[in-house]
Enzyme design. Structure first.
Site, PDB file in Angstrom:
ATOM      1  N   PRO A 284     -16.649 -24.154  35.544  1.00 34.33           N
ATOM      2  CA  PRO A 284     -16.955 -24.896  36.775  1.00 34.33           C
ATOM      3  C   PRO A 284     -17.183 -26.366  36.486  1.00 34.33           C
ATOM      4  O   PRO A 284     -17.865 -26.723  35.524  1.00 34.33           O
ATOM      5  CB  PRO A 284     -18.244 -24.219  37.266  1.00 34.33           C
ATOM      6  N   CYS A 285     -16.596 -27.218  37.310  1.00 31.47           N
ATOM      7  CA  CYS A 285     -16.541 -28.641  36.963  1.00 31.47           C
ATOM      8  C   CYS A 285     -17.658 -29.471  37.572  1.00 31.47           C
ATOM      9  O   CYS A 285     -17.786 -30.652  37.263  1.00 31.47           O
ATOM     10  CB  CYS A 285     -15.186 -29.222  37.383  1.00 31.47           C
ATOM     11  N   GLN A 286     -18.500 -28.895  38.444  1.00 31.14           N
ATOM     12  CA  GLN A 286     -19.527 -29.710  39.089  1.00 31.14           C
ATOM     13  C   GLN A 286     -20.457 -30.375  38.074  1.00 31.14           C
ATOM     14  O   GLN A 286     -20.940 -31.480  38.293  1.00 31.14           O
ATOM     15  CB  GLN A 286     -20.350 -28.867  40.065  1.00 31.14           C
TER      16      GLN A 286
ATOM     17  N   TYR B 183     -19.739 -31.645  35.369  1.00 31.19           N
ATOM     18  CA  TYR B 183     -19.110 -32.800  34.717  1.00 31.19           C
ATOM     19  C   TYR B 183     -18.720 -33.893  35.708  1.00 31.19           C
ATOM     20  O   TYR B 183     -18.248 -34.946  35.312  1.00 31.19           O
ATOM     21  CB  TYR B 183     -17.839 -32.364  33.977  1.00 31.19           C
TER      22      TYR B 183
END
Length: 420
Positions: free
Chosen positions: A120-122, A124
């Site tokens: 999950p990219c949140q 970063y």
């Protein structure tokens, strides 16, 4: 060739690999709605393979229940979609299911060609870090790459593809991404990462993603050279065949035949069933602001600044930041701005360019900007669906990445055959 998809989301990356002939061994995704989307897509491919596509179309028309659709899936294919968080507590169970699928499909439990996916990219994202007083330094999602590496060590694929947002490059002042690369190299891989833009893959959206590709360090591979495709289409080529909508309305009848772009990109063909062309409800205050933003863009290609919104229409006291919170998706440009998961919260950043409609993008319009085909059905309530779309890898971009990975694997296979 086969693959495992980790942190799979709605399956945009997986879609590209399947189109290039890769066989999915497993999709692992913790969000229950995204996992259902993956299962529905698995049913689509199973029925298509067995020339029973009409059954899937019946589902899209509402003539078949979800349970009836899933009953068409063989047990092993249904089991390949795992709605599970990847953690220390769950990983052995995930391994055992993957092992069983591998034995059924390949006869051995360790023959995996490719692993794909991105945590999950949140954690970063630049915006996410800006809202966290610690810059998300303590966010446990920052370290899910370690779980990803456990799959590399267990299944020893020749190649893996690790996808994420550009913010991963400078998270924790750059040390986090260095740690990511170091642990992957220690697992026996040569790696290289580049920031790629979906615009260059015939996606009508400005969307940058870090694509890290790793290969076994005993293989003579190089990072692919991706050819930039010319930008010859406009955003209107994605929108023009769909009917007008009032806020809160749904209309799943095509207005015209597919545009050349829709045909070429395989987003729509003559036999598709339109679904999820629905939009959220808007209040009159927002619609007045939308009208201002649309007129300003269509007349001069200028963005509405929040300080120019009449005081009686404002709802925010902050007049020093996020002043571009109302943004039109211009129809007369080659690509839109980035579709992100925030589209699930409100539509202000994704206003349809038609002044007569004064609404945000429909679910199907957002999916098309991500290059998802019209036969791709997203499961869950509208908010969950828009989150899936905003987080996804555009299938057209994924398809080209998969094509190059396929060429790398086939080159190695031919080289090995030439030794005998």
């Amino acid at each position: 060739m086969n693959f495992i998809d980790l942190f799979a989301g709605a399956g945009g990356l997986s879609e590209g690999f399947i189109r290039q002939g890769f066989e999915p061994i497993a999709h692992v995704e913790m969000n229950k709605y995204a996992a259902l989307t993956l299962k529905t897509r698995a049913a689509y491919y199973h029925l298509k393979k067995n020339e029973q596509g009409q059954i899937y179309n019946n589902y899209l028309r509402g003539e078949l229940s979800q349970l009836q659709l899933y009953d068409t899936l063989p047990e092993e294919e249904a089991a390949a979609v795992m709605n599970s968080e990847i953690s220390d507590e769950s990983i052995e169970q995930i391994f055992s299911i993957i092992d069983a699928n591998l034995i059924r499909k390949t006869g051995q439990k360790d023959k995996v060609d490719v692993i794909i996916g991105g945590p999950p990219c949140q954690a970063y994202s630049l915006v996410g870090r800006a809202r966290d007083p610690y810059g998300k330094e303590h966010d446990p999602r920052n370290y899910l790459y370690k779980q990803y590496v456990k799959f590399l060590e267990r299944y020893d694929p020749d190649i893996f593809v690790f996808e994420n947002v550009p913010g991963i490059l400078n998270a924790a002042k750059g040390t986090l991404f260095k740690d990511v690369q170091e642990i992957m190299r220690k697992s026996g891989y040569e790696i290289k990462a580049e920031t790629l833009n979906a615009v260059n893959f015939n996606v009508l959206q400005n969307r940058q993603r870090v694509i890290l590709i790793g290969w076994k360090d005993n293989l003579d591979y190089e990072y692919p050279v991706f050819k930039k495709l010319p930008q010859k289409y406009f955003v209107n080529d994605v929108l023009s065949d769909l009917p007008s909508l009032e806020p809160g309305e749904e209309n799943n009848i095509y207005l015209t035949k597919p545009t050349q772009y829709l045909r070429e990109s395989k987003i729509r063909d003559e036999h598709d069933v339109l679904t999820q062309h629905l939009t959220r409800v808007h209040n009159e205050r927002d619609r007045k602001i939308y009208a201002m933003a649309i007129e300003l863009w269509n007349e001069s290609q200028k963005r509405l600044v929040y300080t120019d919104v009449p005081e009686e229409l404002r709802t925010h006291k902050n007049l020093s930041s996020f002043l571009d919170r109302y943004k039109v998706v211009g129809k007369d440009v080659h690509f839109s701005h980035t579709v992100v998961a925030h589209i699930a919260k409100d539509g202000h950043y994704y206003i349809h360019p038609d002044l007569s409609q004064r609404r945000s993008l429909s679910v199907r319009e957002a999916a098309r900007l991500q290059s998802f085909p019209d036969d791709f059905y997203f499961e869950g309530p509208r908010t969950a669906v828009l989150t899936q779309i905003g987080n996804a890898v555009p299938p057209l971009m994924a398809q080209e990445i998969a094509r190059h990975v396929s060429l790398m694997l086939k080159h190695e296979e031919q080289k090995q055959l030439s030794l005998f």
